[in-house]
Scaffold this motif. Structure first.
Motif, PDB file in Angstrom:
ATOM      1  N   ARG A 168       0.826  -1.190  -0.071  1.00 50.81           N
ATOM      2  CA  ARG A 168       0.164   0.113  -0.048  1.00 50.81           C
ATOM      3  C   ARG A 168       0.943   1.294  -0.125  1.00 50.81           C
ATOM      4  NH1 ARG A 168      -5.032   0.987  -1.600  1.00 50.81           N
ATOM      5  NH2 ARG A 168      -5.977   2.920  -0.541  1.00 50.81           N
ATOM      6  N   ALA A 169       2.072   1.260   0.983  1.00 51.99           N
ATOM      7  CA  ALA A 169       2.920   2.443   0.814  1.00 51.99           C
ATOM      8  C   ALA A 169       3.524   2.837  -0.397  1.00 51.99           C
ATOM      9  CB  ALA A 169       3.804   2.513   2.035  1.00 51.99           C
ATOM     10  N   LYS A 170       3.856   1.669  -1.126  1.00 49.67           N
ATOM     11  CA  LYS A 170       4.616   1.764  -2.514  1.00 49.67           C
ATOM     12  C   LYS A 170       3.528   2.334  -3.565  1.00 49.67           C
ATOM     13  CE  LYS A 170       7.237  -0.727  -5.716  1.00 49.67           C
ATOM     14  NZ  LYS A 170       7.779  -1.897  -6.309  1.00 49.67           N
ATOM     15  N   TYR A 171       2.478   1.884  -3.447  1.00 46.04           N
ATOM     16  CA  TYR A 171       1.331   2.131  -4.375  1.00 46.04           C
ATOM     17  C   TYR A 171       0.946   3.750  -4.000  1.00 46.04           C
ATOM     18  CZ  TYR A 171      -3.345   2.395  -6.327  1.00 46.04           C
ATOM     19  OH  TYR A 171      -4.465   2.910  -6.821  1.00 46.04           O
ATOM     20  N   GLU A 172       0.733   4.115  -2.737  1.00 43.52           N
ATOM     21  CA  GLU A 172       0.407   5.504  -2.412  1.00 43.52           C
ATOM     22  C   GLU A 172       1.615   6.296  -3.081  1.00 43.52           C
ATOM     23  OE1 GLU A 172      -2.205   6.820  -1.531  1.00 43.52           O
ATOM     24  OE2 GLU A 172      -3.187   4.986  -1.127  1.00 43.52           O
ATOM     25  N   GLU A 173       2.793   5.911  -2.853  1.00 49.18           N
ATOM     26  CA  GLU A 173       3.923   7.155  -3.238  1.00 49.18           C
ATOM     27  C   GLU A 173       4.364   7.002  -4.709  1.00 49.18           C
ATOM     28  OE1 GLU A 173       7.452   9.302  -3.260  1.00 49.18           O
ATOM     29  OE2 GLU A 173       5.944   8.746  -1.675  1.00 49.18           O
TER      30      GLU A 173
ATOM     31  N   ARG B 220       0.919  11.999  -9.818  1.00 50.01           N
ATOM     32  CA  ARG B 220      -0.089  13.091  -9.829  1.00 50.01           C
ATOM     33  C   ARG B 220       0.937  14.500 -10.007  1.00 50.01           C
ATOM     34  NH1 ARG B 220      -2.831  10.241  -5.873  1.00 50.01           N
ATOM     35  NH2 ARG B 220      -1.740  11.326  -4.170  1.00 50.01           N
TER      36      ARG B 220
ATOM     37  N   ASN C  37       1.588   6.686  -6.889  1.00 50.48           N
ATOM     38  CA  ASN C  37       0.455   7.396  -7.213  1.00 50.48           C
ATOM     39  C   ASN C  37       0.601   8.871  -7.171  1.00 50.48           C
ATOM     40  OD1 ASN C  37      -1.820   6.972  -8.385  1.00 50.48           O
ATOM     41  ND2 ASN C  37      -3.068   6.317  -6.733  1.00 50.48           N
ATOM     42  N   ARG C  38       1.424   9.241  -5.824  1.00 49.70           N
ATOM     43  CA  ARG C  38       1.553  10.740  -5.726  1.00 49.70           C
ATOM     44  C   ARG C  38       2.549  11.108  -6.616  1.00 49.70           C
ATOM     45  NH1 ARG C  38       5.673  13.467  -3.539  1.00 49.70           N
ATOM     46  NH2 ARG C  38       6.877  11.623  -3.020  1.00 49.70           N
TER      47      ARG C  38
END
Length: 127
Positions: A93-98, A104, A100-101
């Motif tokens: 999840r953390a890697k996915y969020e990073e 963006r 994604n950020r």
């Protein structure tokens, strides 16, 4: 993938509304279709025949099989998920969020550059 029974996950309002409309309309049409011929075959609404409760029994039959089918779905999915070759991979999840950020941010920078380029282009067009 839905691993739980249908009553454990609420559908979206649009899907629920569309399903209800189609079920009401199709039940009404099947129940009260006028007697006549359709493509050379005799037709008559289910409620217009000798036994007017036929639509009710068809609904009960369908609901019973809906529960059976949902139970079989849950059993099948849970059985498959117990086997290592069918388990989905775990998402960090953390890697996915990073990631994604970062995507963006890159998209925002590209938008800013495009806006600046368009702004400069408009100035050139006016002179």
């Amino acid at each position: 993938m839905q691993t739980d029974f249908f009553w454990e996950v609420r559908p979206g309002f649009i899907l629920l509304g569309a399903a209800m409309c189609s079920l009401v309309i199709s039940t009404f049409l099947a129940s009260f279709w006028p007697e006549g011929d359709l493509d050379g075959l005799p037709v008559k609404g289910l409620a217009l025949g000798d036994y007017s409760l036929m639509p009710l029994w068809i609904w009960i039959y369908c609901l019973i099989w809906w529960f059976v089918q949902d139970a079989l779905k849950v059993i099948t999915i849970r059985t498959l998920m117990a086997m290592p070759q069918f388990r989905p991979f775990k998402v960090d999840r953390a890697k996915y969020e990073e990631e994604n950020r970062l995507m963006r941010e890159k998209a925002d920078k590209e938008e800013e550059l495009m806006a600046l380029a368009n702004k400069g282009k408009k100035k050139d067009d006016h002179h």
